[in-house]
Design a protein around this motif. Sequence first.
Motif, PDB file in Angstrom:
ATOM      1  N   TYR A 165       0.677  -1.336   0.047  1.00 24.01           N
ATOM      2  CA  TYR A 165       0.101  -0.033  -0.030  1.00 24.01           C
ATOM      3  C   TYR A 165       0.967   1.406  -0.028  1.00 24.01           C
ATOM      4  N   GLY A 166       2.086   1.094   0.671  1.00 25.38           N
ATOM      5  CA  GLY A 166       2.928   2.325   0.250  1.00 25.38           C
ATOM      6  C   GLY A 166       2.618   3.344   1.500  1.00 25.38           C
ATOM      7  N   PRO A 167       2.983   4.661   1.334  1.00 22.74           N
ATOM      8  CA  PRO A 167       3.239   5.618   2.316  1.00 22.74           C
ATOM      9  C   PRO A 167       1.652   6.137   2.455  1.00 22.74           C
ATOM     10  N   GLU A 168       0.560   6.113   1.492  1.00 23.19           N
ATOM     11  CA  GLU A 168      -0.573   6.406   1.525  1.00 23.19           C
ATOM     12  C   GLU A 168      -1.542   5.785   2.764  1.00 23.19           C
ATOM     13  N   LEU A 169      -1.053   4.711   3.232  1.00 24.62           N
ATOM     14  CA  LEU A 169      -1.526   4.042   4.481  1.00 24.62           C
ATOM     15  C   LEU A 169      -1.165   4.795   5.505  1.00 24.62           C
ATOM     16  N   MET A 170      -1.991   5.088   6.517  1.00 16.81           N
ATOM     17  CA  MET A 170      -1.678   5.788   7.890  1.00 16.81           C
ATOM     18  C   MET A 170      -1.417   4.503   8.716  1.00 16.81           C
ATOM     19  N   ARG A 171      -0.351   4.843   9.464  1.00 17.19           N
ATOM     20  CA  ARG A 171       0.088   3.606  10.469  1.00 17.19           C
ATOM     21  C   ARG A 171       0.377   4.310  11.506  1.00 17.19           C
ATOM     22  N   LEU A 172       0.024   3.263  12.824  1.00 15.02           N
ATOM     23  CA  LEU A 172       0.341   3.646  14.022  1.00 15.02           C
ATOM     24  C   LEU A 172       0.723   2.791  14.915  1.00 15.02           C
ATOM     25  N   LYS A 173       1.378   2.841  16.112  1.00 19.16           N
ATOM     26  CA  LYS A 173       1.622   1.806  17.080  1.00 19.16           C
ATOM     27  C   LYS A 173       0.797   1.979  18.327  1.00 19.16           C
ATOM     28  N   ASP A 174       0.422   0.915  19.173  1.00 20.79           N
ATOM     29  CA  ASP A 174      -0.410   1.215  20.276  1.00 20.79           C
ATOM     30  C   ASP A 174       0.671   1.253  21.384  1.00 20.79           C
ATOM     31  N   ARG A 175       0.191   1.256  22.560  1.00 26.52           N
ATOM     32  CA  ARG A 175       1.067   1.325  23.832  1.00 26.52           C
ATOM     33  C   ARG A 175       2.036   0.280  23.967  1.00 26.52           C
ATOM     34  N   HIS A 176       1.577  -1.136  23.330  1.00 27.87           N
ATOM     35  CA  HIS A 176       2.333  -2.279  23.406  1.00 27.87           C
ATOM     36  C   HIS A 176       3.223  -2.341  22.233  1.00 27.87           C
ATOM     37  N   ASN A 177       3.441  -1.397  21.471  1.00 28.31           N
ATOM     38  CA  ASN A 177       4.304  -1.210  20.275  1.00 28.31           C
ATOM     39  C   ASN A 177       3.635  -2.027  19.154  1.00 28.31           C
ATOM     40  N   ARG A 178       2.428  -2.446  19.182  1.00 30.25           N
ATOM     41  CA  ARG A 178       1.921  -3.315  18.037  1.00 30.25           C
ATOM     42  C   ARG A 178       1.282  -2.432  17.070  1.00 30.25           C
ATOM     43  N   ASP A 179       1.812  -2.793  15.646  1.00 32.39           N
ATOM     44  CA  ASP A 179       1.206  -2.061  14.708  1.00 32.39           C
ATOM     45  C   ASP A 179      -0.126  -2.223  14.375  1.00 32.39           C
ATOM     46  N   PHE A 180      -0.626  -0.931  13.820  1.00 33.12           N
ATOM     47  CA  PHE A 180      -2.043  -0.749  13.311  1.00 33.12           C
ATOM     48  C   PHE A 180      -2.110  -0.030  12.143  1.00 33.12           C
ATOM     49  N   TRP A 220      -0.540  17.325  25.100  1.00 33.24           N
ATOM     50  CA  TRP A 220       0.339  16.344  24.301  1.00 33.24           C
ATOM     51  C   TRP A 220       1.259  15.917  25.263  1.00 33.24           C
ATOM     52  N   ASP A 221       2.030  16.522  26.295  1.00 30.94           N
ATOM     53  CA  ASP A 221       2.726  15.772  27.262  1.00 30.94           C
ATOM     54  C   ASP A 221       1.674  15.344  28.319  1.00 30.94           C
ATOM     55  N   ALA A 222       0.695  15.884  29.043  1.00 30.76           N
ATOM     56  CA  ALA A 222       0.064  15.476  30.188  1.00 30.76           C
ATOM     57  C   ALA A 222      -0.656  14.238  29.772  1.00 30.76           C
ATOM     58  N   TYR A 223      -1.177  14.008  28.640  1.00 32.53           N
ATOM     59  CA  TYR A 223      -2.334  13.051  28.539  1.00 32.53           C
ATOM     60  C   TYR A 223      -1.581  11.450  28.645  1.00 32.53           C
ATOM     61  N   GLY A 224      -0.306  11.418  28.488  1.00 29.70           N
ATOM     62  CA  GLY A 224       0.239  10.082  28.691  1.00 29.70           C
ATOM     63  C   GLY A 224       0.076   9.152  27.746  1.00 29.70           C
ATOM     64  N   PRO A 225       0.137   7.754  27.822  1.00 27.78           N
ATOM     65  CA  PRO A 225       0.238   6.605  26.678  1.00 27.78           C
ATOM     66  C   PRO A 225      -1.179   6.504  26.327  1.00 27.78           C
ATOM     67  N   GLU A 226      -2.377   6.757  27.041  1.00 28.59           N
ATOM     68  CA  GLU A 226      -3.608   6.597  26.486  1.00 28.59           C
ATOM     69  C   GLU A 226      -3.981   7.507  25.236  1.00 28.59           C
ATOM     70  N   LEU A 227      -3.092   8.542  25.081  1.00 27.22           N
ATOM     71  CA  LEU A 227      -3.345   9.197  23.741  1.00 27.22           C
ATOM     72  C   LEU A 227      -2.512   8.470  22.713  1.00 27.22           C
ATOM     73  N   MET A 228      -3.332   7.916  21.765  1.00 27.42           N
ATOM     74  CA  MET A 228      -2.860   7.636  20.550  1.00 27.42           C
ATOM     75  C   MET A 228      -2.334   8.492  19.612  1.00 27.42           C
ATOM     76  N   ARG A 229      -1.218   8.214  19.284  1.00 30.66           N
ATOM     77  CA  ARG A 229      -0.387   9.185  18.542  1.00 30.66           C
ATOM     78  C   ARG A 229       0.186   8.562  17.132  1.00 30.66           C
ATOM     79  N   LEU A 230       0.287   9.273  16.006  1.00 30.95           N
ATOM     80  CA  LEU A 230       0.790   8.905  14.932  1.00 30.95           C
ATOM     81  C   LEU A 230       1.322   9.884  14.052  1.00 30.95           C
ATOM     82  N   LYS A 231       2.311   9.434  13.132  1.00 35.95           N
ATOM     83  CA  LYS A 231       3.024  10.409  12.244  1.00 35.95           C
ATOM     84  C   LYS A 231       2.587  10.547  10.826  1.00 35.95           C
ATOM     85  N   ASP A 232       2.394  11.534  10.019  1.00 31.05           N
ATOM     86  CA  ASP A 232       1.947  11.555   8.669  1.00 31.05           C
ATOM     87  C   ASP A 232       3.190  11.128   8.023  1.00 31.05           C
ATOM     88  N   ARG A 233       3.085  11.237   6.477  1.00 27.96           N
ATOM     89  CA  ARG A 233       4.302  10.908   5.565  1.00 27.96           C
ATOM     90  C   ARG A 233       5.413  12.062   5.611  1.00 27.96           C
TER      91      ARG A 233
END
Lengths: 569, 569
Positions: free
Chosen positions: A89-104, B86-99
């Motif tokens: 899918y490439g970079p169009e696919l938005m990816r993230l990790k949860d608190r257990h470092n699992r990929d989504f 951004w800092d206060a919320y901790g690991p409950e906040l799901m974070r991601l990066k775009d391309r």
Amino acid sequence: MKQSKLFLPTLREVPAEAEIVSHQLMVRAGLMRQLVSGVYTYLPLGYRVLRKVQQIVREEMDRAGAQEISMPAIQPAELWQETGRWDAYGPELMRLKDRHNRDFVLGPTHEEVVTGLVRDNLNTYKKLPINLYQIQTKYRDEVRPRFGVIRSREFIMKDAYSFDTTREGLDKSYQDMYDAYTRIFTRAGLTFRAVEADAGAIGGKGTHEFMALSEIGEDTIAYCTSCDYAANLEKAEVVYKSAEKRTASQAEMEKVATPDVKTIEQLMNHFDMEARQFIKALVFKADERFVVALVRGDHELNDVKLKNIVDANVLTMATEEELNKLGIPLGFVGPFNLPEDIEVYADFAIQDMNGAVAGANEKDYHYKNVVPGRDFTVKTYTDLRNIIEGDECPRCGGHIAFARGIEVGHVFKLGTRYSEKMGAKFLDENGKEQPMIMGCYGIGISRTVAACVEQNNDENGIIWPWSLAPYQIHVVPVNVKNEEQKQLADSIYEQLQKEGYEVLLDDRPERAGVKFKDADLIGLPIRVTVGGKAGEGLVECKVRKTGESKDVHVDELLTYVKELAASLQ
Amino acid sequence: MKQSKLFLPTLREVPAEAEIVSHQLMVRAGLMRQLVSGVYTYLPLGYRVLRKVQQIVREEMDRAGAQEISMPAIQPAELWQETGRWDAYGPELMRLKDRHNRDFVLGPTHEEVVTGLVRDNLNTYKKLPINLYQIQTKYRDEVRPRFGVIRSREFIMKDAYSFDTTREGLDKSYQDMYDAYTRIFTRAGLTFRAVEADAGAIGGKGTHEFMALSEIGEDTIAYCTSCDYAANLEKAEVVYKSAEKRTASQAEMEKVATPDVKTIEQLMNHFDMEARQFIKALVFKADERFVVALVRGDHELNDVKLKNIVDANVLTMATEEELNKLGIPLGFVGPFNLPEDIEVYADFAIQDMNGAVAGANEKDYHYKNVVPGRDFTVKTYTDLRNIIEGDECPRCGGHIAFARGIEVGHVFKLGTRYSEKMGAKFLDENGKEQPMIMGCYGIGISRTVAACVEQNNDENGIIWPWSLAPYQIHVVPVNVKNEEQKQLADSIYEQLQKEGYEVLLDDRPERAGVKFKDADLIGLPIRVTVGGKAGEGLVECKVRKTGESKDVHVDELLTYVKELAASLQ
């Protein structure tokens, strides 16, 4: 709704970032605001329109027998690895990790989730066919988000997935969706065409894109001016007819020095010949091998057609580095002296050429007097070029013309692509395991709103079709400080609402000019202006679309509005 | 809807991962399936229930004058940095990066987005108050997702945000929401209480949690058995009344060796005294300083009350390492010889103690015959403990009892917390800039469904209240191969639908036992069974909730169903 209470920030100025009319108007008319590139908030008016589209879609999907569900936006990477799309899918696919470092992933589409769902919960032909749909937020990290919600990163889609036991079953499910889509876009007031599109490596008889016609569309549609044939440029078949009986050129092939003469234009000048007399040769990487494709100088190669004929998963133009390795000089590519394992595919039109000019596969040289077949070998002559305006219609023999369109819907026969990879099987009547046969069907909900605005506007603002209008009637007292006007407007507002109309009352203490400008910008189908003749019980009824306007006595208003409404639906 | 076509995978077995009844039943009755821990797909039946809750919420929010919008789930990190979350919320906040490697969050809530939206589009008191709401998917990366959709990672919420010009305006907006919530949960058929909760550092007169009463609830509610007082455990005020006139102990304070005697239980054994005769001392880190809190041995410290009295942003128990640095021995903490800058806060009950035992702040020693005030100094006596059952009601003097609840809604006065940080200001009547005064109001839509199931079930399955039932009437022909039964059932199905009821027809060729088990499991309010007496025109009408059942002639069915429906609404 009273406008004084409504969160409706209209703008006089055109927002700098908005290139196209629908984007400009959707911001100016207070339908939406950008949060960050390609990500929008829908304000009250915009959200009402969105919900109207959703409701039409829901009604027609239900009518077609589909069942509404709701799948999650966050999906585990494992599912996408099962189908290979985690990598593909490439970079169009938005990816993230949860608190257990699992990929989504943030789902751009839901084939994986729905296939897994049906696999785990349904296993007999008795429960099939089934069609599951959802109206849901999708994510795609576009390289260049633009055109407002037409190409955005977070958007609302309706996606549906059908599961059948046979190919014929799929054909029916597909046709049901095709028909439902036709009803949906008709009801939404769009001018659209269902165009044939390329199904790619999946094959399958059909895939259609539903295109809202518009000059700002990013897709070119080839359509017939005589019959209802329409296809995407990538798909439209070119009819090949040998124009003239070819007689072999007398002259032998001859090498000509052409230092720095590379483009068709440069060649035309150099040889003083027409574009149609040159052979354009292009080198592609098809998965792990290389191929050469030939089209006439005045034609454009259609790389989707090439990809299909060479049966590649990934087809890309060879890079200069790759060409160097192959010993092929950029700008002088031709079908001569190629490495043995490189096959040559040529467009049908090539075989009629006589005395052509082609690259010599040697830096700064071309051949002239080239005769295909005599001077070089082609593996396959086939349809490899883009159709052009004036070409023959492949269906009726009429003429092809071009239009541009915004893709608002797509129906697609998936076959067993996902069910086989994910093991979604059912037991048939004989107790034998078979893969389910799938189709998928998408509608861009937010994009449909934008396409509607793009098709329905004038210099003053939006012109909503009845079915999508955020409110149907705008009641505008010219001067709310005039007690007569105010009272009449209030009573009309109450009366029309009681009749079931969705009414917006502009009860703001603004100048008439401001109110009229906002009314035109927002573009509700009917405007009832309560002004100077209020004392006589007369109000002005104006149709936004036609500009048609008439003074109507308040006693006859309901009847007149009913007539107008009927004519506008 | 015909059940043979419905995607409704029911289960006989209890799913292993489901700890509580609602989770078990929502899976077994085919309402939902887990995709991955804390992330669920809603199947057709479950989605119908969800939409019913949404519709009730939407109607009541609109009725309260709120306006529906839709904000994005992905939000730029910059917004969250503006408010410090951004800092206060901790690991409950799901974070991601775009391309482009830019940081985003998946919104768990939308204060930042909505405050920015209103700041940028509204700037005068004339447009206020305003209340904007949305029904939308939210994300929270729970440490331990559980209880199905009660504590999940992707869930549906209604969140609303009010903007006012004055505190009194906020009070009214708040009350409007409080009233709307009361109507919503009443219509949804929940047994609930609005309980006072702690507003934390924000202050503000009110914040209420709407609690669906349930033994599986994670929150303890203290309520009065006489009046309608109810509060969260953390909030419930303890009434202090000096029980007896204290006479100072004659005896001097005396140090006693208590090697390894640390807990209240060990102390009780060692001294042969009651728990209420000991002083429990706890050391906390309140932001950058340390404090000591004292409660009686039979009481529990309420750290929210402590946090409020010491006015800390973050309050945590001192770690052993921190205690060591302070020279305070774990297990022997007492209000003696503390470092000078450590203040002592004591619960009201401490001041009545006489001849108590307390830690000596020296390893393996306690003091006995301790008299607070005589033997150590306290900065403030205040309400520092958890209320207990049997305590006096702070409102009417009645008795407090405990219940457990699932938080389904929360109304909250934010004040200017966000508007000041983000510069959301308006011009008042005098042209002066003022920060907007905000409130926020949430309802867990998916959680409300689970709470409803938790409250309405028996050993056979769910018992839907009329308002949330996915369908209202279940028509069950016992044997669809019997033409008489089949035809009668079909005609009843058509007839009831024509009357506007939502009807599910079990047209499956299954055994009667299977059908009845499924019907009880799914739990629609009324079941019409078409069986052996079909020839006489008799069908059985059964109410799921009461089990009440009656044979009714088909000619009288409509009248009877109407009566039942009225009694069930």
